[in-house]
Motif scaffolding. Sequence first.
Motif, PDB file in Angstrom:
ATOM      1  N   LEU A 366       1.010  -1.177   0.119  1.00  0.00           N
ATOM      2  CA  LEU A 366      -0.043  -0.016   0.024  1.00  0.00           C
ATOM      3  C   LEU A 366       0.739   1.185   0.053  1.00  0.00           C
ATOM      4  O   LEU A 366       0.617   2.351  -0.336  1.00  0.00           O
ATOM      5  N   LEU A 409      -6.541   2.061  -8.350  1.00  0.00           N
ATOM      6  CA  LEU A 409      -7.471   1.921  -7.144  1.00  0.00           C
ATOM      7  C   LEU A 409      -7.729   0.671  -6.828  1.00  0.00           C
ATOM      8  O   LEU A 409      -7.891   0.282  -5.715  1.00  0.00           O
ATOM      9  N   ILE A 412      -5.740  -1.275  -4.612  1.00  0.00           N
ATOM     10  CA  ILE A 412      -5.837  -1.090  -3.110  1.00  0.00           C
ATOM     11  C   ILE A 412      -6.691  -2.290  -2.394  1.00  0.00           C
ATOM     12  O   ILE A 412      -6.716  -2.654  -1.405  1.00  0.00           O
ATOM     13  N   PHE A 413      -7.389  -2.709  -3.342  1.00  0.00           N
ATOM     14  CA  PHE A 413      -8.206  -4.062  -2.812  1.00  0.00           C
ATOM     15  C   PHE A 413      -7.174  -5.109  -2.671  1.00  0.00           C
ATOM     16  O   PHE A 413      -7.385  -5.613  -1.738  1.00  0.00           O
ATOM     17  N   ASN A 416      -4.768  -5.176  -0.145  1.00  0.00           N
ATOM     18  CA  ASN A 416      -5.111  -5.506   1.218  1.00  0.00           C
ATOM     19  C   ASN A 416      -5.492  -7.071   1.698  1.00  0.00           C
ATOM     20  O   ASN A 416      -6.425  -7.422   1.140  1.00  0.00           O
ATOM     21  N   SER A 417      -4.495  -7.687   2.275  1.00  0.00           N
ATOM     22  CA  SER A 417      -4.576  -9.220   2.291  1.00  0.00           C
ATOM     23  C   SER A 417      -5.985  -9.501   2.644  1.00  0.00           C
ATOM     24  O   SER A 417      -6.507 -10.714   2.378  1.00  0.00           O
ATOM     25  N   THR A 418      -6.728  -8.928   3.565  1.00  0.00           N
ATOM     26  CA  THR A 418      -7.894  -9.275   3.955  1.00  0.00           C
ATOM     27  C   THR A 418      -9.118  -9.387   2.806  1.00  0.00           C
ATOM     28  O   THR A 418      -9.606 -10.527   2.921  1.00  0.00           O
ATOM     29  N   ILE A 419      -8.864  -8.559   2.126  1.00  0.00           N
ATOM     30  CA  ILE A 419      -9.973  -8.495   0.875  1.00  0.00           C
ATOM     31  C   ILE A 419      -9.589  -9.535  -0.173  1.00  0.00           C
ATOM     32  O   ILE A 419     -10.004 -10.313  -0.811  1.00  0.00           O
ATOM     33  N   ASP A 420      -8.151  -9.473  -0.237  1.00  0.00           N
ATOM     34  CA  ASP A 420      -7.464 -10.330  -1.129  1.00  0.00           C
ATOM     35  C   ASP A 420      -7.783 -11.962  -0.917  1.00  0.00           C
ATOM     36  O   ASP A 420      -7.803 -12.918  -1.936  1.00  0.00           O
ATOM     37  N   ILE A 421      -8.095 -12.325   0.287  1.00  0.00           N
ATOM     38  CA  ILE A 421      -8.473 -13.777   0.660  1.00  0.00           C
ATOM     39  C   ILE A 421      -9.717 -13.948  -0.472  1.00  0.00           C
ATOM     40  O   ILE A 421      -9.761 -15.017  -0.926  1.00  0.00           O
ATOM     41  N   HIS A 422     -10.479 -13.042  -0.567  1.00  0.00           N
ATOM     42  CA  HIS A 422     -11.868 -13.244  -1.416  1.00  0.00           C
ATOM     43  C   HIS A 422     -11.427 -13.058  -2.843  1.00  0.00           C
ATOM     44  O   HIS A 422     -11.906 -13.909  -3.807  1.00  0.00           O
ATOM     45  N   LEU A 423     -10.731 -12.181  -3.201  1.00  0.00           N
ATOM     46  CA  LEU A 423     -10.570 -11.623  -4.479  1.00  0.00           C
ATOM     47  C   LEU A 423      -9.417 -12.527  -4.996  1.00  0.00           C
ATOM     48  O   LEU A 423      -9.552 -12.575  -6.461  1.00  0.00           O
ATOM     49  N   HIS A 424      -8.615 -13.135  -4.725  1.00  0.00           N
ATOM     50  CA  HIS A 424      -7.347 -13.617  -5.186  1.00  0.00           C
ATOM     51  C   HIS A 424      -7.811 -14.763  -6.229  1.00  0.00           C
ATOM     52  O   HIS A 424      -8.701 -15.246  -5.909  1.00  0.00           O
TER      53      HIS A 424
ATOM     54  N   ILE B  82     -14.686  -9.431   6.029  1.00  0.00           N
ATOM     55  CA  ILE B  82     -14.192  -9.246   4.724  1.00  0.00           C
ATOM     56  C   ILE B  82     -15.091  -8.405   3.897  1.00  0.00           C
ATOM     57  O   ILE B  82     -14.815  -7.647   3.314  1.00  0.00           O
ATOM     58  N   THR B  89     -13.638  -0.259   1.428  1.00  0.00           N
ATOM     59  CA  THR B  89     -12.819   0.449   0.518  1.00  0.00           C
ATOM     60  C   THR B  89     -13.285   0.684  -0.884  1.00  0.00           C
ATOM     61  O   THR B  89     -12.897   1.714  -1.514  1.00  0.00           O
ATOM     62  N   THR B  93     -12.497   4.169  -2.282  1.00  0.00           N
ATOM     63  CA  THR B  93     -11.868   4.566  -3.748  1.00  0.00           C
ATOM     64  C   THR B  93     -12.651   5.027  -4.687  1.00  0.00           C
ATOM     65  O   THR B  93     -12.269   5.484  -5.849  1.00  0.00           O
ATOM     66  N   LEU B 140      -4.439   5.489   3.234  1.00  0.00           N
ATOM     67  CA  LEU B 140      -3.776   4.197   3.054  1.00  0.00           C
ATOM     68  C   LEU B 140      -3.531   3.636   4.487  1.00  0.00           C
ATOM     69  O   LEU B 140      -3.833   2.519   4.704  1.00  0.00           O
ATOM     70  N   VAL B 144      -5.069  -0.017   5.834  1.00  0.00           N
ATOM     71  CA  VAL B 144      -4.152  -1.127   6.234  1.00  0.00           C
ATOM     72  C   VAL B 144      -4.495  -1.262   7.826  1.00  0.00           C
ATOM     73  O   VAL B 144      -4.481  -2.567   7.926  1.00  0.00           O
ATOM     74  N   GLY B 147      -7.706  -3.391   8.040  1.00  0.00           N
ATOM     75  CA  GLY B 147      -7.281  -4.749   6.946  1.00  0.00           C
ATOM     76  C   GLY B 147      -6.314  -5.600   7.838  1.00  0.00           C
ATOM     77  O   GLY B 147      -6.723  -6.961   8.075  1.00  0.00           O
ATOM     78  N   TRP B 151      -7.208  -9.242   9.324  1.00  0.00           N
ATOM     79  CA  TRP B 151      -6.451 -10.183   8.661  1.00  0.00           C
ATOM     80  C   TRP B 151      -5.872 -11.263  10.109  1.00  0.00           C
ATOM     81  O   TRP B 151      -5.685 -12.269   9.753  1.00  0.00           O
ATOM     82  N   ARG B 253     -16.251 -16.648   1.872  1.00  0.00           N
ATOM     83  CA  ARG B 253     -15.235 -15.783   1.525  1.00  0.00           C
ATOM     84  C   ARG B 253     -13.805 -16.191   1.859  1.00  0.00           C
ATOM     85  O   ARG B 253     -13.136 -15.470   2.433  1.00  0.00           O
ATOM     86  N   LYS B 255     -10.429 -18.826   1.153  1.00  0.00           N
ATOM     87  CA  LYS B 255      -9.597 -19.397   0.064  1.00  0.00           C
ATOM     88  C   LYS B 255      -8.215 -19.622   0.746  1.00  0.00           C
ATOM     89  O   LYS B 255      -7.504 -19.017   1.468  1.00  0.00           O
TER      90      LYS B 255
END
Lengths: 602, 353
Positions: A366, A409, A412-413, A416-424, B82, B89, B93, B140, B144, B147, B151, B253, B255
């Motif tokens: 970030l 932008l 930024i999702f 952020n690892s928390t969101i990346d769990i879902h979006l990865h 999540i 976010t 954004t 940010l 973070v 997040g 996390w 949610r 993975k």
Amino acid sequence: MSDMHVHPEVVTSHEVHSDEHHVHHHKETFITKYIFSQDHKTIGKQFLITGIVWAIVGGFFSVLFRLQLGYPNETFPILETLFGKWGAGGHITPEFYYALVTMHGTILVFFVLTAGLSGTFANLLIPLQIGARDMASPFLNMLSYWFFFLASCVMVSSFFISTGPAAGGWTVYPPLSALGQASQGSKLGMDLWIVSMALFVVSSLLGGLNYISTILNMRTKGMSMTRLPLTIWALFFTAVLGVLSFPVLFSGLILLLFDRNLGTSFYLSDIVVAGQVLPNEGGSAILFQHLFWFLGHPEVYIILLPAMGMVSEVLSINSRKPIFGYMAMLGSLFAIAILAFLVWAHHMFVTGLNPFLGSVFVLLTLLIAVPSAIKVFNWLTTLWRGNIRFTPAMLFAIGFVSLFISGGLTGIFLGNSTIDIHLHDTVFVVAHFHIVMGVASMFGMFAGVYHWFPKMFGRFLNNTLGYVHFWITLAGAYLIFWPMHYEGLAGVPRRYMDKSSWVSFNQFTELNKFVTVVAMIVFAAQLLFVFNFFYSIFKGRKVRSQNPWGANTLEWTTPVRPGHGNWEGEIPEVHRWPYDYGKDGRDFIPQTEAVGANESKH
Amino acid sequence: MQAFFIVAILLLAFLIIFQIAKASEYVAVLRGEDKVRKQTNKINGFMLLSFLVLGLVGVFYCNEQLKGRILGTPASDHGVLIDRMLYITIAITFIVFLITQVLLFWFSYKYQESDNRKAFYYPHNNKLELIWTVIPAITLTVLVGFGLFYWFGITGNAPKNAMEVEIVGSQFKWEFRYPGHDGPDGKGVFGKKYYKEIDEGKMNPLGQLWDDPANYDDIYVSGEAMHLVVNKPVKLIIGAKDVIHDVGLVHFRMKMDAVPGTPTTMWFTPTKTSKQMIEETKNPDFVYEISCDQMCGTGHTGMRGTIIVETQEEFDAWMATKKPQYLVANPGKDTKAAPQDTSVVKPVAAIIK
Ligand code: HEM
Ligand SMILES: [Cu+2]
Ligand SMILES: [Cu+2]
């Protein structure tokens, strides 16, 4: 500059027909002039044309697999006609689909947007804009292109073997890529992929070292580092990134080659594949991902930085205003170059990576958004109160900024690892990286081609075609990739070729059709550009003035069609930074003009 | 034939566009290049503004069309966090997106070339630059902060009372194992495995070591849904046999990759039974799906598993129908041997603890 190649005969022949079709050098044959040329401008054109050919191939592949994604249940007999068993029954077979996706990614990332982009413009612009007659080593520079050519040949050859090219995704994660039993694409095609990429790494190291040493050592008198145009700075950092990160990919790939062919266990452990128990124990599949992304992340900046540099230049010239915050732009390029090496594991949040380590990478990722934000605000301020000319190059530069904002932008999702769990590994990622890296860099490249085409060929591209190309591509890019974010939010995994059997992912059938149709239109618009490009090389409107855009930088002080050696007499001396547009009531003041006694300071 | 027509039409379109483009070049020469250039400039400036307006309408329209087909309500405790992070976010954004895109296209339109304007020489302003370094940095940091707080909660240790289920991916299917009840305080213990023991022919698909008594009561499940208990935390122990796969649980949610040779884990608490979800989504076909999210070969698209979330009673009833794999693989063995052996081992385990 002992290796200057300007012969007196050449100079005179320029003066005589400087406006004429290709000046003929006295001692140069067709081969030394157009094929094994050591002139940086010719090498740049070779990179560009090879890149365009690859872009057509890679783009065509995306049309093919979009056909599958949009119309998974329909048959297209023409596929069987064209591709035989790969299109059996008019369907794209899974083997074919994954080969197409993998090649599409590899081609566009490496062959088009690395070689085709920085190969072209580093070669063309570095000597011209710093005031040098050629690269530090024209010979290595020539080798750089030919290694790329060789890499291309090897990659192409993999299309024609019976098991097909690599098909494990452009990231080629082992064990899938290491085990021939696991997938057809992991047979001979994968070895060829590795060999091709190894050659490609050699090419980009030869090029990169040359660019760095040229920029550091061969600047003309007065051209201090802080008087360099931002294009050069961007190309400089690009080269540094490549030189430091490509060797890591190289070693990662060599280990993969060993695992595949010599029975080593760098990446393999505890595997039973196709009913067969493998002896390998103690390797780590994740190790490869670390090595891959240590290049892979800097790679996205290798793609992006040249585009940023050229966009800065084009925006400033066509706003008739200095780039806003030159030092901040430079600082943010520097910060991006450093941070690019410190964020690779953000691609690995869900690999079982230690969560604490993950959190460090979140912070660093970030952090990289800050210099990116600075750049955007500075571009916006550059436009503010300008006097803007919308050349096709300028439009592409504006489009670049728009896409860079949109794609940045969504980073930024994902950062952020928390969101990346879902979006990865969902379609959201596909949308994100296409907008910010794929299409944005393409826009940067187009801006560069439209802007410097007159310097390359002494002719203009057709403007009307340029505008048509721009508007279709900009609208198309958003129509294709914007809705994909929604699919990603719904969790649709990427690299799925048919979602209809899934209860959770089958709600986008109509959308997928729509996207496919738009993708085809966009592809056709690119062909329009390709046509414009080749047509204009021979038939385009001739450039009549030395400096058609009213720009300050040195390349526009060379003859309309510069020969090998670039300047006919002395290399000009530089007295100021390259962004004195609109200063003291003057439209522009070239870098070669001495600072006047009463000139205001900035 | 159809393809031929399409190609013909495309070629025709190309030709027309090209002719127009060429003609416009001649016209420009005839009418004076500068004049034509200025006119084109006006047109493109106007187009940029229209693109902004149409684009924003499009963004709104796209959202109206698609917002009903994404997320839905999350079905796990982590999912709630999540989603919250995600919506925060999106909000932040989107504001930045609006401001910057509007400025970009508005400036382009407003400051298009005009004979009455001179560009303003404005090379830098340290105060401004400082402001737009600091504001993104602060924003940010807030994101973070949120997040990472979530996390660490999500990736931290599973609660003590979590049930454990093993999930193993291979081309192109999912297999599960439940640990039985052989541990202290009734929780199960997984028996040891070794990949070289994997042999479907010998009814040992996971490579369990039959001389480990902890394996005696482990239940192997394949070809049907994984069963979980609502509101009871579950910790998945994730493995793979051949290549990397990924356990993707879109409704929860969650993975996590399944890596051969390196077991991984993740935990969450399902908060809605499958029946509740059927009612909530008004979709009689609703089912929790396990999607493979990591490219694993030609069958990647079809690597689908399912999960049923139910009450404890329903779960127990289902479990009662299952027979330990030990007995399936070793039919000659005395069926009583298994529980007997475990009772011998149990005190030993207790002492070690
Ligand atoms: C007309 C323009 C393009 C379209 C319609 C398009 C479409 C797609 C789609 C739909 C995928 C995902 C396939 C899947 O997951 O099954 C994909 C993958 C990819 N694309 Fe593109 N793309 C385009 C241009 C580009 C450009 C310019 C780049 C340059 C960076 C690029 C790089 C990639 C990469 C790296 C992947 C991932 C490949 C993989 O999964 O291994 N694409 N493309
Ligand atoms: Cu990255
Ligand atoms: Cu998979």
